[in-house]
Design an enzyme around this catalytic site. Structure first.
Site, short mmCIF file in Angstrom:
data_model
loop_
_atom_site.label_atom_id
_atom_site.label_comp_id
_atom_site.label_asym_id
_atom_site.label_seq_id
_atom_site.Cartn_x
_atom_site.Cartn_y
_atom_site.Cartn_z
N ASP A 20 0.87 -1.18 0.00
CA ASP A 20 0.00 0.00 0.00
C ASP A 20 0.90 1.23 0.00
O ASP A 20 1.45 1.61 1.03
CB ASP A 20 -0.91 -0.01 1.23
N HIS A 135 -5.67 12.12 13.58
CA HIS A 135 -6.74 11.98 12.57
C HIS A 135 -7.87 11.09 13.07
O HIS A 135 -8.93 11.04 12.45
CB HIS A 135 -6.19 11.38 11.28
N ASP A 172 1.95 19.15 13.17
CA ASP A 172 2.01 18.16 12.09
C ASP A 172 1.56 18.85 10.79
O ASP A 172 0.79 19.79 10.82
CB ASP A 172 1.07 17.00 12.44
N HIS A 174 -0.34 17.72 8.53
CA HIS A 174 -1.72 17.41 8.16
C HIS A 174 -2.69 18.01 9.17
O HIS A 174 -2.34 18.20 10.33
CB HIS A 174 -1.94 15.89 8.12
N ASP A 265 6.35 15.80 9.95
CA ASP A 265 6.21 15.80 8.50
C ASP A 265 6.11 17.24 7.98
O ASP A 265 6.06 17.48 6.78
CB ASP A 265 5.00 14.96 8.06
N TYR A 305 8.06 11.41 8.35
CA TYR A 305 8.34 10.21 7.55
C TYR A 305 9.71 10.22 6.90
O TYR A 305 10.09 9.25 6.27
CB TYR A 305 7.21 10.02 6.53
C1 X5A Z 1 -0.29 11.18 11.26
C2 X5A Z 1 -0.10 11.48 9.81
C3 X5A Z 1 -0.85 11.19 7.54
C4 X5A Z 1 -1.77 10.39 6.70
C5 X5A Z 1 -1.51 10.68 5.23
C6 X5A Z 1 -2.38 9.88 4.31
N1 X5A Z 1 -0.97 10.93 8.95
N2 X5A Z 1 -2.14 10.21 2.95
O1 X5A Z 1 0.84 12.16 9.45
ZN ZN Z 2 0.97 14.23 9.40
#
Ligand code: X5A
Ligand code: ZN
Length: 690
Positions: A20, A135, A172, A174, A265, A305
């Site tokens: 994935d 999330h 973060d 996101h 990230d 990441y």
């Molecule tokens: C915790 C976090 C990111 C999810 C990305 C999905 N989640 N494309 O960084």
């Molecule tokens: Zn994130």
């Protein structure tokens, strides 16, 4: 008081078992890379190590439905195909037989951290966890997140510790929509998130990630979204967002606890974020949060990441939690236009709910100065008109700072060189009282041009100050406090500046409180930024010579620090900071402590505070404590700024923002203000990123 590091090796167990491409970046090495680097740097060893425990069913139930918790529990016994099928029911999620155990440890780690901080066992800490949490929602896993670790910690802090005001800072890259949904109608939790948004074209593609989502019902104004509409945001953009949006609201909110959804990230190199902020930036973000809530900051890992960038950024965060000074930020401190647009639209969306934003945004900026230079004409801001490059001082970093990067924490953090002996009573144990003094002849030579330094007392004090300053410039001592007879304050400061400049400081920031005039013989070469707080009126005599009255109210003081002092300081990037509390400075202890604490974010923490000899030992003591890295006392609920305070700030901002871009909060027709504007910007879209 200590920093906790909460971890459990079992959290490396959960991993993706099938192909994935979206989920494969969330892997066990994220934790081991971060932890290995913390060990290598000797940082782990300086922390109180806590082994994570599992959160209980009841604790998970603080934010999740019982049905959802039992659904996740059942994944423990599923085979690979069933796991994959169930994972497919959620967005960007994989389950592994160990997921339930890991996710309970991740939530439990956050609870342990909050308990350690709120019981006073430690001052702050970091929970190194996976899976991440921000999330995840009441009944849904999402974006690699299973249980909402930070939300559970917040609910627990309210329920078990009776807290009424919790700030969640989600750095973060996101949007932590899970946290937003869980607290959107709750005024006891202020949720701030910045995130890559690209006008809704970035995951999770939600309308409610935009700046106009501000909470609902009782919670209106307690959700703060800052969407980034371009990739490539860097140090200047992040710091500007804190100074001009998050921190004004955070001080007004006056949290009892700060939780950080610490995703990395948002750092340079990350494949998800595509941003440019360097790891040191996270030291500064952490440092800026430590002035809130009496320093009670609990950070919990979310994303991140790029293993190298993640590991470095985690180290920067922990190092700062431990009280080490933040390394200077690299790069030109000029926020980009897109960042300014985002910050401005978030400020506009929040303005109805926050006093600290109101006056500022409605007060028209005067077009003609209300004050005049001594010659009676409008002050010339710069010789030779607008100079975009001015915000970019000499590109070569000083050799002193290079050394500082190799050896970030001098063995002696703070020295106190005082002539008054009663200070020892209030000094924290690792603050050294300085015995040494500069050589008599040398001191006399420096003193000679100044009549006020002729007296024996003044000369003695000057000798101590010079010795301290040399220790700081050599890197033996990080920061210090010196005292001087009131009558000699101006001359002593003058000598300190000259000495600093001639002994290796490339750029010196001088924050002078009270009646202290800029030394007349100080060269106008852009190496010294003189900022006087306590002048009769606001005046920008040049971009390096600024005066403003001391704000009367706490609200005004805060907007002066956040809206003027720190933007100038971050734009200038000094390698030495002098703060002088001169005659009639009128500053209360907590205000002085806050100023000193925040200035410690500059120049690698190389800050020398100059006090008058008859200052109270309490004032010296509180300054010594913040300079060695303790949190300043919280100011309590802040009053509004007076109209005069706001007027002064707006006036100076209008005068100075063409040169000092970190001051900018409004959009200006930049091409009109500054014809060379395009040259001001880095080739930020030219390099990495899209
Ligand atoms: C915790 C976090 C990111 C999810 C990305 C999905 N989640 N494309 O960084
Ligand atoms: Zn994130």
């Amino acid at each position: 008081m200590g920093t906790a590091l909460v971890y459990h090796e079992d959290m490396t167990a959960t991993r993706l078992l099938w192909d994935d491409p979206e989920c494969e970046i969330e892997r066990p090495e994220r934790l081991t890379a971060a932890l290995d680097r913390l060990r290598q740097r000797g940082l782990e060893q300086r922390c109180l190590r806590l082994s994570a425990r599992e959160a209980s069913k009841e604790e998970l139930g603080l934010v999740h439905s019982p049905e959802y918790v039992s659904l996740v529990r059942k994944t423990q016994v599923l085979g690979e195909e069933e796991l994959q099928a169930l994972s497919g029911q959620f967005d960007a999620i994989y389950f592994h037989p160990s997921t339930f155990h890991c996710a309970r440890l991740a939530a439990g780690a956050g609870l342990q951290l909050v308990d350690a901080v709120l019981t006073g066992a430690v001052q702050n800490g970091l929970a190194l966890v996976r899976p991440p949490g921000h999330h995840s929602q009441r009944a849904a896993a999402n974006g690699f997140c299973v249980f909402n670790n930070v939300a559970i910690a917040a609910a627990h802090a309210k329920q078990k510790h009776g807290l009424h005001r919790i700030l969640i800072v989600d750095w973060d890259v996101h949007h932590g929509q899970g946290i937003q949904y869980l607290f959107e109608d709750d005024p006891s939790v202020l949720y701030f998130s910045w995130h890559r948004y690209e006008h809704g074209r970035f995951w999770p593609f939600l309308r409610e990630s935009d700046a106009d989502a501000v909470g609902r019902g009782q919670g209106l104004g307690f959700t703060v979204n800052l969407p980034w509409n371009q990739v490539g945001m860097g140090n200047a953009d992040y710091v500007a967002a804190f100074l001009h949006l998050l921190l004004p609201l955070a001080f007004e909110f006056d949290p009892e606890l700060v939780l950080v959804s610490a995703g990395f990230d948002s750092a340079i190199g990350d494949p998800e974020g595509q941003m440019q902020a360097t790891p040191e930036c996270f030291a500064h973000l952490t440092h800026l949060l430590q002035v809130l809530a009496g320093g009670r900051v609990c950070a919990m890992l979310e994303g991140g990441y790029h293993l190298e960038s993640l590991a470095e950024s985690v180290c920067m965060t922990v190092q700062t939690l431990l009280g080490d000074p933040a390394p200077p930020l690299s790069g030109l401190m000029v926020p980009c236009q897109s960042a300014l647009e985002s910050i401005q639209s978030a400020r506009a969306a929040q303005a109805p709910y926050w006093k600290s934003l109101q006056l500022q945004d409605v007060t028209p900026v005067p077009t003609s100065p209300s004050t005049h230079s001594p010659e009676g004409r409008p002050p010339p801001l710069l010789p030779g008109g607008p100079m975009c490059k001015a915000a970019a001082p000499a590109p070569a970093p000083s050799s002193l700072l290079d050394q500082l990067c190799l050896c970030p924490a001098p063995s002696v953090r703070t020295t106190v060189a005082l002539t008054a002996p009663d200070i020892t009573l209030v000094l924290p144990p690792d603050v050294i009282q300085q015995e040494g003094s500069a050589l008599r002849e040398e001191t006399e030579a420096w003193a000679r041009p100044h009549e006020s330094l002729a007296r024996e007392e003044a000369l003695t004090a000057l000798g101590k100050l010079l010795y301290l300053l040399d220790g700081m410039l050599d890197g033996q001592v990080n920061s210090g406090i010196a005292a001087t007879p009131a009558s000699a304050a101006a001359a002593t400061l003058d000598v300190a500046i000259q000495r600093g400049l001639s002994h290796g400081a490339q750029r010196l920031l001088c924050v002078a409180l009270g009646q202290l005039d800029r030394p007349p013989d100080l060269a106008h070469d852009g190496r010294t930024l003189w900022l006087n707080i306590g002048g009769k009126e606001a005046a920008a005599l040049s971009m390096f010579h600024v005066a403003t009255p001391l704000p009367v109210m706490t609200g005004g003081f805060l907007s002066c620090i956040l809206g003027l002092v720190l933007p100038l300081a971050y734009g200038f990037q000094p390698d030495l900071v002098l703060v002088a509390l001169g005659p009639g400075h009128g500053l209360q202890g907590p205000h002085a402590a806050l100023l000193a604490a925040m200035l410690r974010g500059l120049a690698g923490g190389r800050v020398l505070a100059l006090l008058e000899e008859d200052s109270t030992p309490q004032l010296a003591g509180i300054l010594a404590r913040v300079l060695r890295g303790e949190a300043p006392p919280s100011l309590g609920p802040s009053s509004v700024a007076s109209p005069e305070d706001v007027q002064a700030l707006m006036y100076l901002r209008g005068q100075l923002e063409p040169q000092w871009k970190m001051l900018q909060v409004r959009l200006i027709a930049e091409a009109w203000l500054c014809p060379g504007a395009r040259l001001c910007h880095r080739g930020r879209w030219g390099g990495q990123g899209k």
